[in-house]
Design a protein around this motif. Sequence first.
Motif: not given
Lengths: 201, 201
Positions: A23-28, A103, A107
């Motif tokens: 999730f942190a890398e690509r978003g929900f 972080r 996010l």
Amino acid sequence: MPLPKRRRSATRARLLEGALEVFAERGFHGASVEDICDRAGFTRGAFYSNFGSKDELVLALFEATTDRLLEQIAALLPDLANQPGTLLDAVLGLLDDAAPDQRQWHLISTEFTLHALRNPAAAEALVRQRTVFRQRLTELVEEISRTSGLRLSVPAEQFVRLVTALHEGARAQTLLEPEEVPAGSLEHTFLPMVLDAISRR
Amino acid sequence: MPLPKRRRSATRARLLEGALEVFAERGFHGASVEDICDRAGFTRGAFYSNFGSKDELVLALFEATTDRLLEQIAALLPDLANQPGTLLDAVLGLLDDAAPDQRQWHLISTEFTLHALRNPAAAEALVRQRTVFRQRLTELVEEISRTSGLRLSVPAEQFVRLVTALHEGARAQTLLEPEEVPAGSLEHTFLPMVLDAISRR
């Protein structure tokens, strides 16, 4: 045949951990169930035997984090319930330590809130969960208030809402400007003033 | 041949308005420049003669809103600079009125902040803009402090950071639970207590 309970909960934990990273890398929205399974090293079958949907997994992430936080706060009570100011400082410290990575945590929690603002079913589930967390925090504040003989001039729940709102708003500033706004600095500066203002002994 | 200035600024205004709607519906990432042009009734050429990118348009949206807010606050000063408490209440009222639609505004400003947390160039531009806004607000607080003979026990900028952090965090609660947390209720309850605590006459 159902998996043994211990193995199942280890699978859940690894899925939750992998999900937080993805999730942190690509978003929900950008992270698929497949991405999460790949990261955690499980099949989609393993995912769906643990979670009904991506939404359900996020809510389980929130629950694991808030449960841990509530336990940590409860553990402080025997020593500090009599010293509300010191306890508040300690709780604010925990808020910043509760999530393994602020972080990543910011996010996903912010993205899921935005998702909920566009999706009534997600909003209902999120509000339900936030309500449980807030009520348990409110009960702790009420207990401390009784133990320490402190009478509050506003409902305990309002103070809890203030703490969570300020913490969430301040975290965005900290992540954008870590040197200007060290984690917890606004909360540590201003919340004791409010506690003092609403306290009547 | 460059467009006449008036026509160009009307185009800009319509693009900004259309963008706010499209972002609220589809999200910052889901809304393309083409979607924004369709909504506003312009070509991509018109878009790019006004904005270098989608990021630049969002920053222009923020700037238009914060400029309007700063003007409205400045207009209150002649009457209220001597009454910091009353002025604070009035400013908090303006915060909720500054954006035409709080839900749309929250969605795009939060989404762009998330985008910035993953994109260093966007973060730099956002921090630059937030810094200008915060400095102008800080100057207003310092001016009021001088006019009213109030000495603050914390830097004016810290108080401004508190107000913006609480406002942003409280807005998420208001949008999720409008009946439980009326817009501005946490700010109106707690910020006057803080102002009082940091004021020395």
